[in-house]
Design a protein around this motif. Structure first.
Motif, PDB file in Angstrom:
ATOM      1  N   TYR A 123      46.893  45.196  32.454  1.00  0.00           N
ATOM      2  CA  TYR A 123      46.282  44.635  33.666  1.00  0.00           C
ATOM      3  C   TYR A 123      45.225  43.620  33.259  1.00  0.00           C
ATOM      4  O   TYR A 123      44.742  43.618  32.122  1.00  0.00           O
ATOM      5  CB  TYR A 123      45.673  45.736  34.533  1.00  0.00           C
ATOM      6  CG  TYR A 123      44.525  46.492  33.908  1.00  0.00           C
ATOM      7  CD1 TYR A 123      43.210  46.087  34.095  1.00  0.00           C
ATOM      8  CD2 TYR A 123      44.748  47.648  33.150  1.00  0.00           C
ATOM      9  CE1 TYR A 123      42.150  46.781  33.535  1.00  0.00           C
ATOM     10  CE2 TYR A 123      43.698  48.359  32.584  1.00  0.00           C
ATOM     11  CZ  TYR A 123      42.398  47.916  32.776  1.00  0.00           C
ATOM     12  OH  TYR A 123      41.364  48.608  32.221  1.00  0.00           O
ATOM     13  N   ASN A 144      45.119  48.862  38.844  1.00  0.00           N
ATOM     14  CA  ASN A 144      46.164  48.975  39.868  1.00  0.00           C
ATOM     15  C   ASN A 144      47.125  47.803  39.889  1.00  0.00           C
ATOM     16  O   ASN A 144      48.220  47.894  40.460  1.00  0.00           O
ATOM     17  CB  ASN A 144      45.520  49.129  41.246  1.00  0.00           C
ATOM     18  CG  ASN A 144      44.692  50.393  41.372  1.00  0.00           C
ATOM     19  OD1 ASN A 144      44.111  50.852  40.398  1.00  0.00           O
ATOM     20  ND2 ASN A 144      44.626  50.966  42.559  1.00  0.00           N
ATOM     21  N   GLU A 145      46.740  46.676  39.265  1.00  0.00           N
ATOM     22  CA  GLU A 145      47.630  45.509  39.197  1.00  0.00           C
ATOM     23  C   GLU A 145      48.968  45.854  38.554  1.00  0.00           C
ATOM     24  O   GLU A 145      49.976  45.194  38.825  1.00  0.00           O
ATOM     25  CB  GLU A 145      46.991  44.394  38.374  1.00  0.00           C
ATOM     26  CG  GLU A 145      45.722  43.810  38.934  1.00  0.00           C
ATOM     27  CD  GLU A 145      45.005  42.944  37.901  1.00  0.00           C
ATOM     28  OE1 GLU A 145      45.641  42.572  36.898  1.00  0.00           O
ATOM     29  OE2 GLU A 145      43.811  42.652  38.090  1.00  0.00           O
ATOM     30  N   SER A 170      52.535  46.811  41.525  1.00  0.00           N
ATOM     31  CA  SER A 170      52.232  45.947  42.679  1.00  0.00           C
ATOM     32  C   SER A 170      53.480  45.701  43.518  1.00  0.00           C
ATOM     33  O   SER A 170      54.609  45.835  43.025  1.00  0.00           O
ATOM     34  CB  SER A 170      51.673  44.597  42.210  1.00  0.00           C
ATOM     35  OG  SER A 170      50.451  44.759  41.524  1.00  0.00           O
ATOM     36  N   SER A 216      48.289  44.902  44.638  1.00  0.00           N
ATOM     37  CA  SER A 216      48.206  46.102  43.811  1.00  0.00           C
ATOM     38  C   SER A 216      48.350  47.369  44.647  1.00  0.00           C
ATOM     39  O   SER A 216      47.983  47.401  45.835  1.00  0.00           O
ATOM     40  CB  SER A 216      46.861  46.145  43.080  1.00  0.00           C
ATOM     41  OG  SER A 216      46.655  44.983  42.326  1.00  0.00           O
TER      42      SER A 216
END
Length: 431
Positions: A77, A82-83, A86, A91
């Motif tokens: 990332y 969280n990317e 996606s 995300s």
């Protein structure tokens, strides 16, 4: 059960201690327990040494422009964990990440008690992505970026609609081998029976390995420069323009926002993939054009400020550094160049630093807070540049370089993507 995002993320990161454990049996075990979510979603598989993330982004943007809901699984990332998981460039939410971590954690505990042993961090995240795209937020198609190598990578349990190998370079040689042929063999492990394979691999010895594997698998091969071609390439102030002869049509004056000739190659792979996918999905020429123009991937020859001129580039291996040097000479021939460089300790940095020396007036070597980060003093020893220094505090180095920057100079911050993920938010406080 995890109640908060921080708890879930801490558990995921705690698995970094397990390192890299090649093999697919742990993934297959988890997928069986989850009723095989990886078989419930159409996928595209993208491997290679450099250009994977950009190619994922171009293809996702094209497919999204055609109206599809597209999942992407990428690493590492850049700014937020969280990317990595996606949908249409957005995300996964913290709430959904907690939800799917609570699904995978019991499986991890159970797997740990078997002869297969504990799943690694990457295996856990990969399993989470399959479950998310299939069960929690179903997608029309998911694009998977290989984490390391290909043959034994955790993502290599899919049977994709298309496989892509962007490039071959001498990276991760301690794991993948120290020759182009050996590394190509590992990358070619993603080629599946009857599934088209697209590639921009240039080295003849590496391509021969891929061609042989494709022949064994009866997989149609599409090679950039042999089966589809770029021409009329022109660098623009804010991107690149080129035309492309695909396997089925000629597309004139395509434009991308990401800088560098190498980005036209990544975009060409994505366009050729979209052309092949058009047999199953409604993808119009305008979707290709708009998708390319909107595609953005951070830290790839990214001009984050024009005054002062600051470039971020995640060139973390020899081929990436070579590409960076070429672009710096081509785009900014009259600018004096000050560089800040950080790398991981398991990288072969001698040739990388030698190439950076050739284009720099001043280099500052730094370290950063990461388990495998190289020491600044160690990097310093490899440089033969007259004007160089080592600074353990990278934030101090950046602020000092920005203060010293004159109007005819530019600052290039390069090296590990893990380093750049820390740098970019800090740089944004100055510009």
């Amino acid at each position: 059960m995890f109640q908060s995002y921080e708890e879930a993320l801490n558990w995921i990161h705690s698995r970094l201690r397990l390192g890299v454990k090649p093999g697919l049996k742990r993934m297959e075990w988890m997928m069986d327990k989850l009723d095989h979510p990886e078989k419930k979603i159409p996928t595209i598989h993208i491997g290679g040494t450099n250009g994977k993330g950009s190619t994922v982004t171009y293809l996702r943007s094209i497919l999204q422009a055609s109206g599809l809901k597209v999942g992407t699984f990428t690493s590492p990332y850049f700014e937020h964990f969280n990317e990595r998981i996606s949908i249409n460039g957005h995300s996964i939410s913290e709430e959904d990440l907690v939800k799917i971590t609570n699904v995978i954690k019991p499986l991890s505990d159970e797997l740990e008690q078997t002869e297969l042993g504990s799943p690694t961090e990457f295996e856990v995240i990969t399993a989470m992505s399959f479950y998310y795209f299939a069960e929690v937020a179903p997608v029309d198609l998911a694009i998977y970026e290989v984490g390391l190598g290909g043959r034994f990578d955790s993502t290599n349990i899919i049977t994709p609609q298309i496989s892509i190998i962007t490039s071959i370079g001498l990276d991760h040689i301690n794991i993948l081998g120290n020759s182009y042929e050996q590394i190509a063999f590992e990358k070619a492990g993603i080629i599946k029976p009857g599934i088209p394979i697209l590639t921009a691999v240039k080295q003849p010895e590496a391509f021969n390995v891929i061609r042989e594997k494709a022949a064994q698998m009866d997989a149609a091969i599409h090679r950039l420069g042999e089966h589809f071609f770029i021409d009329h390439h022109v660098s623009l102030e804010n991107g690149e323009r080129f035309s492309l002869q695909t396997s089925k049509s000629y597309l004139e004056n395509l434009e991308i926002r990401m800088l560098g000739q190498h980005q036209t190659e990544n975009a060409a792979l994505a366009v050729e993939a979209a052309i092949l996918l058009a047999a199953s999905y409604k993808i119009a020429e305008e979707d290709i054009r708009q998708g390319l123009k909107k595609a953005y991937w951070p830290g790839r020859f990214e001009i984050v400020s024009s005054s002062p001129l600051i470039v971020l580039d995640g060139a973390h291996n020899e081929e990436g550094i070579e590409t960076l040097v070429v672009e710096l000479k081509r785009r900014f021939p009259g600018r004096k160049k000050r560089l800040i460089f950080a790398a991981l300790g398991d990288k072969k940095v001698d040739n990388m630093i030698k190439k950076l020396d050739s284009v720099s007036q001043m280099i500052t070597f730094v370290s950063f807070d990461f388990p495998r980060a190289a020491n600044a003093e160690e990097l310093y020893q490899f440089s033969s540049l007259a004007h160089k220094r080592a600074e353990s505090d990278w934030q101090k180095a950046i602020s000092e370089e920005l203060r010293a920057l004159e109007s005819n100079e530019m600052l290039i911050i390069t090296g590990s993507l893990y380093f750049l993920s820390e740098v970019k938010p800090y740089i944004n406080t100055f510009i």
